[in-house]
Enzyme design. Structure first.
Site, short mmCIF file in Angstrom:
data_model
loop_
_atom_site.label_atom_id
_atom_site.label_comp_id
_atom_site.label_asym_id
_atom_site.label_seq_id
_atom_site.Cartn_x
_atom_site.Cartn_y
_atom_site.Cartn_z
N ALA A 30 -9.82 33.36 -47.64
CA ALA A 30 -10.21 34.37 -46.65
C ALA A 30 -9.00 35.10 -46.09
O ALA A 30 -9.08 36.26 -45.69
CB ALA A 30 -10.99 33.72 -45.52
N ASP A 141 -10.53 21.64 -40.99
CA ASP A 141 -11.23 22.28 -42.11
C ASP A 141 -11.00 21.50 -43.39
O ASP A 141 -10.75 22.07 -44.44
CB ASP A 141 -10.76 23.73 -42.27
CG ASP A 141 -11.69 24.55 -43.16
OD1 ASP A 141 -12.89 24.20 -43.25
OD2 ASP A 141 -11.23 25.52 -43.78
#
Length: 358
Positions: A30, A141
């Site tokens: 991302a 994450d």
């Protein structure tokens, strides 16, 4: 000033110093594109991550600064290490790290893992987590694609862009849903290092089964799937829910009994399931820690308390609450890069440090 070459990779401009050659795309995230390359200075293969427009917003500037600070601070065999960093003439930032051949996600989608590999991979994940948690850092994450593996089965955790301080009042965030701890969905703001242990447990289960354990379609479905295995959350957990909407949702779910893990994972080692049950506990206060998990009998073939280090000092999060303009983050970033290269402001830098526009 270093010389730069400009390349187009997947339609993205890569500007790297002439030290790096033979660039090949290996992944797109991302926040940046990652290429493999050959480092002519060290004759080694490296990964180069381009941070897209790091100075476009204060939020992205702060995120990039955070990841840079963490990579500089964390030095551990099971955490990816920073070997170089530079700013290109176009003011993009490039992190250079060691290159590992694959990641756990690719391994899991290609073939089932044998028992000894599952043990060794889990051991290394927990060994890395013990270290970062001791530094007061939560990864936030953790997922198979953020766990890199080489041909010798050496494992390193990467992508600390979302990592945050260990703080009981953490702000909400978006992580990969399948590996998200229930307390993030239930209490949203109150979580700590235990969220990483939950994620590691989900990864452990995926290694045992060859597929994600909790593949939720959205956060509501995600939580529902978790209760199908673990049963209805205990009252101690429900009491921690602050949001009335969340509380109503949890109370609206049908009462469910816990499914025995031996029934869910029919072919798994009983010792593996004992550890997994301790990692996948609803209440983060009673969930096993990374350090405790390392001492579990399932990991006895690899456990060595004299070779499972903690951080020498806690990570300095003093910048984390700062609300600063882009130019200030930029100056701070340049300072960190100069420090990384052990060059003072009066020295001659090998890489460019463009002027800041005030």
């Amino acid at each position: 000033m270093a010389d730069f070459v400009k390349l187009s990779i997947f339609g993205t401009v890569f500007e790297v110093t002439t030290r790096y050659v033979d660039l090949q795309p290996v992944g797109m995230g991302a926040f940046g594109l990652v290429c493999s390359a050959n480092d002519q200075l060290t004759s080694t293969s490296v990964a180069i991550k381009k941070i897209m427009k790091p100075f476009s917003t204060p939020v992205l500037s702060k995120r990039t600064y955070r990841e840079l600070k963490l990579l500089k601070h964390i030095r551990h065999e099971n955490i990816i290490s920073l070997s170089d960093i530079f700013i290109s003439p176009l003011e993009d930032i490039y992190f250079v790290t060691e290159l590992l051949g694959t990641d756990l996600h690719r391994l899991l989608t290609s073939r089932p893992l044998e028992k000894q590999f599952i043990q060794y991979f889990l051991y290394q994940i927990l060994r890395g987590l013990k270290y970062v948690h001791s530094a007061g850092v939560v990864h936030r994450d953790l997922k198979p694609s953020n766990i890199l593996v080489n041909e010798n089965c050496d494992l390193k955790i990467c992508d600390f862009g979302l990592a945050r301080i260990q703080d009981p009042q953490m702000t909400g965030y978006v992580s990969t849903r399948y590996y998200r701890a229930p307390e993030i969905m239930l209490t949203w703001q109150k979580y700590d290092v235990a969220v990483d242990v939950w994620s590691a447990g989900c990864i452990f289960a995926e290694m045992l089964e060859g597929k994600p354990l909790f593949p939720g379609k959205d956060h509501v479905n995600q939580f529902s799937i978790i209760t199908e295995l673990l049963g209805t959350p205990p009252d101690e957990v429900i009491k921690t829910i602050c949001s009335e909407n969340t509380l109503r949702f949890v109370q609206s779910l049908p009462k469910r009994e816990r499914v025995p893990f031996s029934q869910k994972f029919k072919n798994a080692d009983p010792m593996a399931l004992d550890l997994l049950e301790k990692m996948l506990v609803f209440d983060p206060r009673t969930r096993i820690s990374a350090a405790e998990a390392l001492a579990h009998p399932y990991l006895a073939p690899y456990h060595d308390p004299t070779d499972e280090p903690e951080a020498e000092e806690a990570f300095d999060w003093s910048f984390n609450d700062a609300d600063l303009p882009v130019d200030t983050w930029k100056v701070m970033m340049y300072s960190e890069i100069l420090d990384f290269h052990n060059i003072d402001n009066s020295g001659q830098d090998e890489g460019p440090v463009p002027p800041v526009n005030n």
